[in-house]
Scaffold this motif. Structure first.
Motif, mmCIF file in Angstrom:
data_model
loop_
_atom_site.group_PDB
_atom_site.id
_atom_site.type_symbol
_atom_site.label_atom_id
_atom_site.label_comp_id
_atom_site.label_asym_id
_atom_site.label_seq_id
_atom_site.Cartn_x
_atom_site.Cartn_y
_atom_site.Cartn_z
ATOM 1 N N TYR A 174 28.666 42.862 50.066
ATOM 2 C CA TYR A 174 28.403 40.880 50.266
ATOM 3 C C TYR A 174 29.651 40.631 50.454
ATOM 4 N N ILE A 175 31.434 41.864 49.877
ATOM 5 C CA ILE A 175 31.924 40.789 49.589
ATOM 6 C C ILE A 175 33.230 41.874 49.601
ATOM 7 N N GLU A 176 34.273 42.359 50.443
ATOM 8 C CA GLU A 176 35.133 43.445 50.106
ATOM 9 C C GLU A 176 35.472 42.927 48.500
ATOM 10 N N PRO A 177 35.872 44.849 48.539
ATOM 11 C CA PRO A 177 35.565 45.056 46.906
ATOM 12 C C PRO A 177 37.828 44.819 46.989
ATOM 13 N N GLU A 178 37.990 44.991 47.657
ATOM 14 C CA GLU A 178 39.257 43.824 47.212
ATOM 15 C C GLU A 178 39.225 42.504 47.468
ATOM 16 N N ARG A 179 38.953 41.637 47.760
ATOM 17 C CA ARG A 179 38.381 40.633 47.606
ATOM 18 C C ARG A 179 37.768 39.729 46.326
ATOM 19 N N LEU A 180 36.680 40.337 45.887
ATOM 20 C CA LEU A 180 36.222 40.305 44.651
ATOM 21 C C LEU A 180 37.251 40.867 43.712
ATOM 22 N N GLY A 181 38.437 41.709 43.868
ATOM 23 C CA GLY A 181 39.252 41.295 42.758
ATOM 24 C C GLY A 181 40.012 40.104 43.042
ATOM 25 N N ASP A 182 41.023 39.587 43.912
ATOM 26 C CA ASP A 182 41.410 38.762 44.018
ATOM 27 C C ASP A 182 40.374 37.743 43.403
ATOM 28 N N TYR A 183 39.385 37.142 44.074
ATOM 29 C CA TYR A 183 38.779 35.704 42.969
ATOM 30 C C TYR A 183 39.114 36.531 41.527
ATOM 31 N N LEU A 184 38.288 38.215 41.108
ATOM 32 C CA LEU A 184 38.450 38.073 39.304
ATOM 33 C C LEU A 184 39.574 37.858 39.209
ATOM 34 N N LYS A 185 40.838 38.371 39.449
ATOM 35 C CA LYS A 185 41.963 37.958 39.578
ATOM 36 C C LYS A 185 43.008 36.421 38.599
ATOM 37 N N ALA A 186 42.221 35.783 39.887
ATOM 38 C CA ALA A 186 42.586 34.413 40.387
ATOM 39 C C ALA A 186 41.595 32.995 38.998
ATOM 40 N N PHE A 187 40.274 34.016 38.918
ATOM 41 C CA PHE A 187 39.458 32.934 37.954
ATOM 42 C C PHE A 187 40.207 33.477 36.080
ATOM 43 N N THR A 188 40.233 35.238 36.440
ATOM 44 C CA THR A 188 40.789 35.262 34.994
ATOM 45 C C THR A 188 42.293 34.914 34.382
ATOM 46 N N GLU A 189 42.260 34.460 35.791
ATOM 47 C CA GLU A 189 43.953 33.596 34.869
ATOM 48 C C GLU A 189 43.921 32.286 35.042
ATOM 49 N N ALA A 190 43.031 31.747 35.493
ATOM 50 C CA ALA A 190 42.104 30.461 34.722
ATOM 51 C C ALA A 190 41.621 30.328 33.974
ATOM 52 N N GLY A 191 40.886 31.348 33.139
ATOM 53 C CA GLY A 191 40.315 31.199 32.409
ATOM 54 C C GLY A 191 38.957 30.661 32.402
ATOM 55 N N ILE A 192 38.453 31.130 33.678
ATOM 56 C CA ILE A 192 37.169 30.365 34.371
ATOM 57 C C ILE A 192 36.066 31.392 34.080
ATOM 58 N N GLN A 193 35.139 31.836 33.349
ATOM 59 C CA GLN A 193 33.838 33.104 33.188
ATOM 60 C C GLN A 193 33.502 33.218 34.952
ATOM 61 N N VAL A 194 32.847 34.499 35.128
ATOM 62 C CA VAL A 194 32.730 34.935 36.107
ATOM 63 C C VAL A 194 31.292 35.927 36.178
ATOM 64 N N HIS A 195 29.655 35.348 36.260
ATOM 65 C CA HIS A 195 29.105 36.512 36.638
ATOM 66 C C HIS A 195 29.284 37.215 38.139
ATOM 67 N N VAL A 196 28.973 38.712 37.947
ATOM 68 C CA VAL A 196 28.840 39.417 39.301
ATOM 69 C C VAL A 196 27.567 39.986 39.547
ATOM 70 N N HIS A 197 27.047 39.512 40.707
ATOM 71 C CA HIS A 197 25.599 40.368 40.842
ATOM 72 C C HIS A 197 26.061 41.471 41.422
ATOM 73 N N THR A 198 25.461 42.282 41.139
ATOM 74 C CA THR A 198 25.536 43.902 41.274
ATOM 75 C C THR A 198 23.857 44.581 40.234
ATOM 76 N N ASN A 199 23.562 44.796 42.188
ATOM 77 C CA ASN A 199 22.149 45.576 41.524
ATOM 78 C C ASN A 199 22.841 47.529 41.773
ATOM 79 N N GLY A 200 23.098 47.639 42.595
ATOM 80 C CA GLY A 200 23.142 49.296 43.108
ATOM 81 C C GLY A 200 24.143 49.475 42.011
ATOM 82 N N ASP A 201 24.341 51.174 41.359
ATOM 83 C CA ASP A 201 25.332 51.425 40.127
ATOM 84 C C ASP A 201 26.785 51.982 40.583
#
Ligand SMILES: [Zn+2]
Lengths: 302, 539
Positions: free
Chosen positions: B316-343
Motif C-alpha cells: 500500500y506504500i512503496e517500502p522506500e517511501r515508508l522508510g522516508d516517513y519513518l525517518k522523518a517522524f523518528t527524527e521529530a520524535g513522533i511515534q509511528v504505528h505501522v499496519h503490516t499483515n503479511g510476514d
C-alpha cells in the motif's frame, strides 16, 4: 453519455511520473485542445507547477488557471474516484499518478465498472538507470513486471543516466516482452500531451497501433566529436518533426548536454565523462531511421 | 495491574484521579489531608478493573449504527439496544422485512451491515432474498469484512450488471447469472456509483463520535483509538468539542494518517495537533499502512505465499517511501504505528524502522507494528532488539481462523497466527485488538480469543505455545495497550495518582477463567471520575 477518458501513469518511485504529469498539466491549454484535466496524485508536494499557473489551493486540491485540477489520493482510491466523479462539471480527462507499488490494471478496473469512465491508456515509466535494480528487487519485482505487462505506452526515463549497452538491452528486453506497445525515451517528463493522452478512442489522435505503424521514429547512436553548432544546425532542419532529442556529447570545446524539448534546443556544459550517446524521437513525418543515420553520421568528426 | 498491589477492596477518587487504593483503613488515612470521603457501596459486589484500552479501532464503528445491524452475534448499539444475532439467512431476511415494514419512507435505500456468510454454509444470500424485502428501493447488506456486499435486483438493474461480463467484482452462479453479491473495492464502487450512496464516507461528525464512544463504553473501554484519520485541517476542533464534553464517556487517541502529506509537512501537522492535546483527546501518533489483509489476499507474504496459490498481495506504500516517513517522524520524535499483515511486510517494516533508528537513534521510540499477524519468532526477536512493540489482531483467530487453516495460510503457518505467546516469550510489549468495525469491539472477547485461540469452526489454532494466560490477556487490554500509546504513566492500572478510569464488571475475570472470559457482564465504566452505567445489566 460521453465517457471520460482515464489515463494511468504507472512506474516505480523516482521514475519521473510526477515530471511527466507536470508537463501534461502545463500543456493542457487551448493550444492543445483545451482539456480540463483532473489529476489524482499520490504525493502532492512533489508536484512542481509554476506558481503563476496555480489559481487556487485548498485542502487536498489545487486548481490551475487552465482549468485543470489536482487532488491527492490519500489512502483511498475509491473515495477519490467518488469525489472526482461528483465534480460539476465533470473533467474532460482524468489522469491518475499511481503509487510506485500500485498495480495499474487494478486501477483500470474503476473504468471498467463506471459507465461514465473509459480507459484511455496505461502509461508505464521504466527508469533506464535503475531497471536492473527494480527488476530484481526482492520485494517489488512482481509489481514491476505487472506494471510493464499492463502498459499501452512504455516510456524509458532517465536514458541519460544509463550507459548505451544498458539502454540497448533494456529496449530489446521491453520490445520482446511487449512487442505491440510503442516505446519512447523521456527525460524530465518532457513529452507532447497529444502523444500521451488520447492514445485510445480519440480519433483525431493516433491510435497506439498507428503510432507503431507510422513509425514513431526513433534513432539513437553514438556521436563522437560532433561540434555543437553542426548538430544544432541539423536539428533545426528536423525540428518541426522532433518530439524529443537528447545527447551527452563531447566536442572540441568540451563535454555538453543537448536537449530538444517542446521545440526548444538548449545546451549546457557537462562536467563528467560524456558518453556520446544521442537519441531523437519524432513524429511520423520525421525522416526514417536510415535517413537519420546518414544525417547524423555526416561530418561526424569535423 | 499495579504490581505493588494487584488486589484491593477500596478505591478513593478525587478530581478525576485515583487518590488511593487499598483497604478501608488505608483509604481512611487520606481523609486527614483531603477531607471526608463518602463510601459508595454500589459496586461492592462487583469487580473493578483498570478501564480497558482498545489500541486499534476505528471511529467508523460509530457510523455504521446509522444502518441496521444484521450480524451473527448479539451486538449492542450506542443507545444500549441489544441487536440480537441472526442465526440464518432467513432470520436476516426476516429482520430486514421487519425493518422495512416499520420505515416511514419506504423508497429510500435500506442499508444493513455486519452480515457474515462464514456462519451460513448451506447457501449464500442472493438478490431474490433481498427482493423479498423490497423491490422499489435499493436494499444493500454490507458484509462484516467490508469486502463484499449483497444487493437486491433494484441495485443490480441500476448497475446494469447483465451487460458487464467482468466477474471479478460480480459473483455469478454456474449458469452465469449474477447472484447479487458485489465483490471487493470495485464491487463497492459500482454499487455506490449506481445508487449514489457513499457507504463509506469518512464520518467524524459529533454523532459518529458519540455513537463510537457509547459502543466502546458498554464493553468496559475507557480509552479507544481511531487508528487512522487524515484529520483534515480544522476537523480537530469539532472532535475536541465532542470529546472534551463532560458527558462524553471515553478518552480518544486519534492516529494521523501519515501518507496524506509529505513527511516534513506531516511532522509540522503532528506538532500542531500535539500542541492541542487535552485530557481526553490525544493526537499522539502517526499510522502508516504498508500492505492489505490476509483474508483479502492483499497481505504481502514471504515465499511460499498463499496456501491456495493466489498471487502475492499488495504493497500500500512503496517500502522506500515508508522508510522516508519513518525517518522523518523518528527524527521529530513522533511515534509511528505501522499496519503490516503479511510476514514479508513485517520484515520490510522492521528493515525501515531499523534504518530510521540508525539515522536518528531514539531510545524508547515505541514504534509499533499493528496486526502483524504472521510474525515469526525471528521477527519478534528483532522487534525486541529494536524496541518495537506489537498490537496483534487476536479477534482474527476466531473470525477467520478456519479460513487461514484451509485457504490462506495452511495449517502449519496458521498455527502461529497472532502469536501473542511468542511475542511475550521473546519480550515484545504486547497489546491485542479488534480493529472495530472489522470485528466486534469488546476487549474481554479479544482477550478470550488470545487466551483460547479457538476459531468459529471450533478448531484450536497452534499447539498451546501461542496462547497467553488470562492475567497476561488482561494486562494486554490495559497496561499493554496503554504502553503502546505511551500513556502507561496515566492510565492502564489502578494506583494513586493515575486517572480514575475503571471498568466495572459483574465478576472477577480471574475467578471466571479462560472459557467464560468473553461472557462477563460489563456493568459500566468510570472515566475521569464520572460513572457511566450500562442499561439493565445485572450480571
Ligand atoms: Zn485498522
Amino acid at each position: 453519455m460521453p465517457q471520460i477518458p482515464l489515463t494511468i501513469i504507472s512506474g516505480f518511485l523516482g521514475t519521473g511520473k510526477t515530471s511527466l504529469l507536470t508537463h501534461l498539466l502545463t500543456q493542457a491549454g487551448p493550444e492543445n485542445g483545451g482539456r480540463r484535466i483532473t489529476a489524482m496524485v499520490n504525493d502532492f508536494g512533489a508536484l512542481n507547477i509554476d506558481a503563476e499557473l496555480i489559481a487556487a489551493k485548498h485542502g487536498n486540491q489545487i486548481s490551475l488557471a487552465n482549468g485543470c485540477v489536482c487532488c491527492s489520493i490519500g489512502d483511498d482510491l475509491m473515495r477519490s474516484f467518488m469525489e472526482v466523479m461528483q465534480q460539476t462539471p465533470l473533467p474532460d480527462h482524468i489522469i491518475i499518478e499511481a503509487s510506485g507499488v500500485a498495480e495499474p490494471s487494478r486501477i483500470a478496473g474503476f473504468a471498467a465498472v463506471d459507465r461514465q469512465l473509459r480507459l484511455d491508456s496505461i502509461v508505464t515509466l521504466v527508469d533506464a538507470s535503475a531497471h536492473n535494480v527494480h527488476s530484481k528487487d526482492p520485494y517489488l519485482a512482481d509489481n514491476y513486471a505487472k506494471q510493464i505487462e499492463a502498459a499501452h505506452l512504455l516510456l524509458i526515463s532517465k536514458p541519460d543516466l544509463a550507459d548505451a549497452a544498458t539502454l540497448e538491452n533494456l529496449e530489446k528486453e521491453l520490445a520482446t516482452q511487449k512487442p505491440d506497445v510503442p516505446m519512447a525515451q523521456v527525460t524530465h517528463g518532457a513529452l507532447p500531451i497529444n502523444l500521451v493522452l488520447g492514445l485510445n478512442g480519440d480519433h483525431e489522435i493516433p491510435q497506439p497501433q498507428e503510432i507503431i505503424d507510422h513509425g514513431f521514429v526513433q534513432w539513437a547512436g553514438h556521436l563522437n566529436d560532433m561540434p555543437r553548432a553542426a548538430l544544432i544546425a541539423k536539428l533545426e532542419k528536423l525540428r518541426p518533426h522532433v518530439l524529443r532529442a537528447k545527447g551527452v556529447l563531447q566536442d572540441g570545446e568540451g563535454g555538453y548536454v543537448l536537449h530538444l524539448a517542446g521545440g526548444l534546443i538548449t545546451t549546457a556544459p557537462y562536467a563528467g565523462e560524456a558518453s556520446g550517446h544521442f537519441v531523437i524521437i519524432g513524429k511520423p513525418q520525421m525522416p526514417d531511421a536510415a535517413a537519420l543515420e546518414r544525417i547524423f553520421r555526416q561530418n561526424e568528426a569535423a | 495491574m499495579n504490581p505493588h498491589l494487584p488486589h484491593a477492596t477500596h478505591i478513593a477518587v478525587r478530581d478525576g484521579h485515583i487518590l488511593g487504593v487499598g483497604t478501608a483503613d488505608d483509604i481512611d488515612g487520606w481523609q486527614e489531608a483531603w477531607g471526608p470521603l463518602t463510601l459508595n457501596t454500589d459496586f461492592a459486589e462487583r469487580s473493578l478493573l483498570p478501564g480497558f484500552i482498545e489500541g486499534h479501532s476505528h471511529m467508523m464503528e460509530g457510523m455504521f449504527w446509522d444502518y441496521h445491524y444484521v450480524g451473527y452475534y448479539d451486538r449492542e448499539g450506542p443507545d444500549g439496544t441489544v441487536w440480537p444475532g441472526l442465526k440464518s439467512i432467513d432470520e436476516v431476511v426476516g429482520k430486514l422485512k421487519e425493518i422495512q415494514a416499520a420505515r416511514k419512507d419506504k423508497d429510500t435505500p435500506l442499508i444493513a451491515w455486519g452480515f457474515d456468510p462464514i456462519y451460513f454454509t448451506d447457501r449464500r444470500m442472493n438478490a431474490a432474498d433481498l427482493d423479498s424485502v423490497a423491490t422499489n428501493c435499493s436494499v444493500i447488506v454490507l458484509h462484516a469484512s467490508l469486502h463484499i456486499l449483497n444487493a437486491n435486483n433494484f441495485v443490480m438493474e441500476a448497475a446494469d450488471v447483465k451487460s458487464s461480463d467482468n466477474s471479478e467484482f460480480i459473483r455469478r452462479d454456474e449458469s452465469g447469472q449474477a447472484t447479487g453479491e458485489f465483490l471487493g473495492q470495485l464491487g463497492y464502487y459500482m454499487a455506490m456509483r449506481t445508487t449514489g450512496i457513499n457507504l463509506l464516507a469518512i464520518a467524524s461528525s459529533p454523532e459518529t463520535l458519540v455513537n463510537f464512544a457509547n459502543v466502546a463504553r458498554q464493553t468496559g473501554v475507557t480509552t479507544a483509538t481511531d487508528l487512522v484519520n487524515p484529520i483534515p485541517a480544522g476537523s480537530e476542533h469539532a472532535m475536541r468539542e465532542a470529546v472534551d464534553a463532560e458527558d462524553f464517556p471515553m478518552r480518544l487517541v486519534v492516529a494521523f494518517q501519515g501518507n496524506t502529506m509529505e513527511p516534513t509537512e506531516g511532522v509540522a501537522r503532528m506538532q500542531e495537533l500535539q500542541a492541542s492535546n487535552s485530557d481526553k483527546l490525544r493526537f499522539s501518533l502517526v499510522k502508516m499502512v504498508a500492505d492489505g489483509s490476509i483474508q483479502g489476499f492483499s497481505a504481502r507474504l514471504k515465499w511460499p505465499h498463499y496456501y491456495n496459490g493466489a498471487p502475492n498481495g499488495l504493497w500500500y506504500i512503496e517500502p522506500e517511501r515508508l522508510g522516508d516517513y519513518l525517518k522523518a517522524f523518528t527524527e521529530a520524535g513522533i511515534q509511528v504505528h505501522v499496519h503490516t499483515n503479511g510476514d514479508e511486510c513485517t520484515e520490510v517494516a522492521l528493515d525501515k524502522i531499523e534504518e530510521a533508528l540508525r539515522a536518528h537513534p531514539w531510545p524508547d521510540h515505541r514504534h509499533t507494528l499493528q496486526h502483524c499477524q504472521m510474525a515469526t519468532r525471528a521477527h519478534f526477536k528483532r522487534m525486541k532488539a529494536l524496541g518495537v512493540g506489537v498490537n496483534l489482531f487476536s479477534n482474527h483467530l476466531y473470525y477467520w481462523g478456519d479460513a487461514h487453516i484451509n485457504i490462506t495460510m495452511g495449517p502449519e503457518r496458521a498455527a502461529r497466527l497472532d502469536d501473542a505467546g511468542g511475542a511475550l516469550a521473546e519480550g515484545v510489549p504486547l497489546a491485542i485488538h479488534s480493529d472495530a468495525p472489522v470485528t466486534a469491539l469488546a476487549p474481554l472477547f479479544t482477550a478470550w480469543c488470545a487466551v483460547n485461540r479457538l476459531s468459529s469452526g471450533g478448531v484450536t489454532l497452534g499447539n498451546g505455545t501461542q496462547n497467553i494466560s488470562v492475567k497476561e490477556a488482561l494486562y494486554a487490554i490495559t497496561m499493554g495497550a496503554a504502553y503502546s500509546l505511551k500513556m502507561e504513566n496515566e492510565i492502564g492500572s489502578l494506583e494513586a495518582g493515575k486517572r480514575a478510569d475503571i471498568a466495572i464488571l459483574a465478576e472477577d475475570p480471574i475467578d471466571v477463567g479462560a472459557e467464560g472470559l468473553k461472557d462477563i457482564s460489563v456493568i459500566g465504566t468510570m472515566v475521569g471520575g464520572h460513572v457511566h452505567l450500562n442499561q439493565g445489566r445485572e450480571g
